[in-house]
Design an enzyme around this catalytic site. Structure first.
Site, PDB file in Angstrom:
ATOM      1  N   ARG A  84       6.270 -24.022 -25.921  1.00  0.00           N
ATOM      2  CA  ARG A  84       5.789 -22.746 -26.447  1.00  0.00           C
ATOM      3  C   ARG A  84       6.887 -22.108 -27.264  1.00  0.00           C
ATOM      4  NH1 ARG A  84       5.852 -17.417 -24.757  1.00  0.00           N
ATOM      5  NH2 ARG A  84       4.028 -16.178 -25.323  1.00  0.00           N
ATOM      6  N   SER A 106      -6.567 -19.861 -22.024  1.00  0.00           N
ATOM      7  CA  SER A 106      -6.228 -18.597 -21.343  1.00  0.00           C
ATOM      8  C   SER A 106      -7.489 -17.769 -21.216  1.00  0.00           C
ATOM      9  CB  SER A 106      -5.224 -17.784 -22.184  1.00  0.00           C
ATOM     10  OG  SER A 106      -4.102 -18.557 -22.473  1.00  0.00           O
ATOM     11  N   LYS A 123       6.552 -12.128 -22.635  1.00  0.00           N
ATOM     12  CA  LYS A 123       5.505 -12.076 -23.664  1.00  0.00           C
ATOM     13  C   LYS A 123       5.324 -10.608 -24.036  1.00  0.00           C
ATOM     14  CE  LYS A 123       0.500 -13.122 -24.253  1.00  0.00           C
ATOM     15  NZ  LYS A 123       0.311 -13.970 -25.416  1.00  0.00           N
TER      16      LYS A 123
HETATM   17  C1  TZP Z   1       2.761 -16.794 -21.888  1.00  0.00           C
HETATM   18  C2  TZP Z   1       2.306 -15.719 -20.975  1.00  0.00           C
HETATM   19  N1  TZP Z   1       0.978 -15.368 -20.868  1.00  0.00           N
HETATM   20  C3  TZP Z   1       0.722 -14.385 -20.001  1.00  0.00           C
HETATM   21  S1  TZP Z   1       2.197 -13.847 -19.295  1.00  0.00           S
HETATM   22  C4  TZP Z   1       3.147 -14.981 -20.166  1.00  0.00           C
HETATM   23  C5  TZP Z   1       4.619 -15.085 -20.029  1.00  0.00           C
HETATM   24  C6  TZP Z   1       5.030 -15.618 -18.683  1.00  0.00           C
HETATM   25  O1  TZP Z   1       6.432 -15.627 -18.609  1.00  0.00           O
HETATM   26  P1  TZP Z   1       7.194 -15.322 -17.243  1.00  0.00           P
HETATM   27  O2  TZP Z   1       6.886 -16.450 -16.318  1.00  0.00           O
HETATM   28  O3  TZP Z   1       8.655 -15.290 -17.653  1.00  0.00           O
HETATM   29  O4  TZP Z   1       6.681 -14.001 -16.764  1.00  0.00           O
HETATM   30  C1  ICP Z   2      -0.962 -17.547 -22.252  1.00  0.00           C
HETATM   31  C2  ICP Z   2      -0.959 -18.602 -21.411  1.00  0.00           C
HETATM   32  C3  ICP Z   2      -1.739 -18.618 -20.224  1.00  0.00           C
HETATM   33  N1  ICP Z   2      -1.705 -19.673 -19.415  1.00  0.00           N
HETATM   34  C4  ICP Z   2      -0.943 -20.763 -19.691  1.00  0.00           C
HETATM   35  C5  ICP Z   2      -0.947 -21.917 -18.762  1.00  0.00           C
HETATM   36  N2  ICP Z   2      -0.196 -20.813 -20.812  1.00  0.00           N
HETATM   37  C6  ICP Z   2      -0.157 -19.798 -21.688  1.00  0.00           C
HETATM   38  N3  ICP Z   2       0.552 -19.877 -22.735  1.00  0.00           N
END
Ligand code: TZP
Ligand code: ICP
Length: 209
Positions: A39, A110, A139
């Site tokens: 990502r 998602s 995020k």
């Molecule tokens: C990609 C994404 N989608 C919802 S929360 C998130 C980030 C999760 O990152 P972390 O595990 O550091 O909270």
């Molecule tokens: C936004 C997200 C939600 N869920 C997962 C598995 N990956 C992501 N990038």
């Protein structure tokens, strides 16, 4: 893809790492993460050939550890690299189209509502990501932390569908998420910024189902 593949779902881009991202990934893989999502986004993210080279290096490491290599959002990159699959958000759909492009590969979606969950299952998704469960630092544009209520409802409505939870998940709160019905935890910072990656991953692998 098995539900247990989602047990410890590591997600990472170069921006999430203080150390060399490839070292972070190798340590996470050798510690036993079961799934990896590439990502690489944000304005600081790698671009062009750097981006593709980095993705290939991550894919190579995943192959060595026999861990699925999934690409987030960038469907073209996933196809170009012949990745094990792609993870898409609601604005990357229509799922029917992506599903066709990824015959025999993994497609993750998602979802944040029952309608989105139903559409993902109907559209042939292999798993869904539900979150953010808790506040996340990784995020900036994440929706507000939703807690486990939607996760529990999704599990109730789809008792056997692969579900991974995401958002602010740590070794402290992960059990709550598994108890609410997730098959596993998707994690960025708790692993990429861990002081002891091996110990952190091991804790995630010992969660009480
Ligand atoms: C990609 C994404 N989608 C919802 S929360 C998130 C980030 C999760 O990152 P972390 O595990 O550091 O909270
Ligand atoms: C936004 C997200 C939600 N869920 C997962 C598995 N990956 C992501 N990038």
């Amino acid at each position: 893809m098995k539900r247990s593949d989602l047990e410890v779902y590591f997600i990472m881009g170069a921006e999430n790492c203080k150390e060399d991202p490839l070292i972070v990934l190798e340590e996470a893989l050798s510690a036993g993460v079961t799934f990896f999502q590439f990502r690489e986004k944000g304005d600081k993210g790698l671009k062009g050939n750097e981006y593709i080279k980095f993705a290939k290096q991550c894919q190579k490491l995943c192959k060595q550890y026999n861990v699925p290599f999934i690409v987030n959002d960038d469907v073209d990159l996933a196809l170009t690299l012949n990745a094990d699959g792609a993870h898409v958000g609601q604005d990357d759909l229509p799922l029917k189209y992506i599903r066709k492009q990824f015959e025999g590969k993994i497609v993750g979606v998602s979802v944040h509502t029952e309608e989105e969950m139903y559409a993902a299952v109907q559209g042939g998704a292999d798993y869904v990501g539900i979150g953010p469960i808790f506040e996340t630092i990784s995020k900036p544009d994440a929706k507000p932390a939703a807690g486990v209520s939607f996760l529990s409802r999704a599990r109730y409505n789809f008792p056997n569908f692969p579900i991974v939870a995401i958002g602010g998940i740590t070794t402290e709160n992960a059990n709550e998420v598994i108890r609410a019905g997730a098959d596993g935890v998707a994690v960025i910072s708790a692993i990429s910024q861990s002081r002891d990656r091996k110990a952190t991953v091991q804790k995630f692998k010992k969660l009480k189902k």
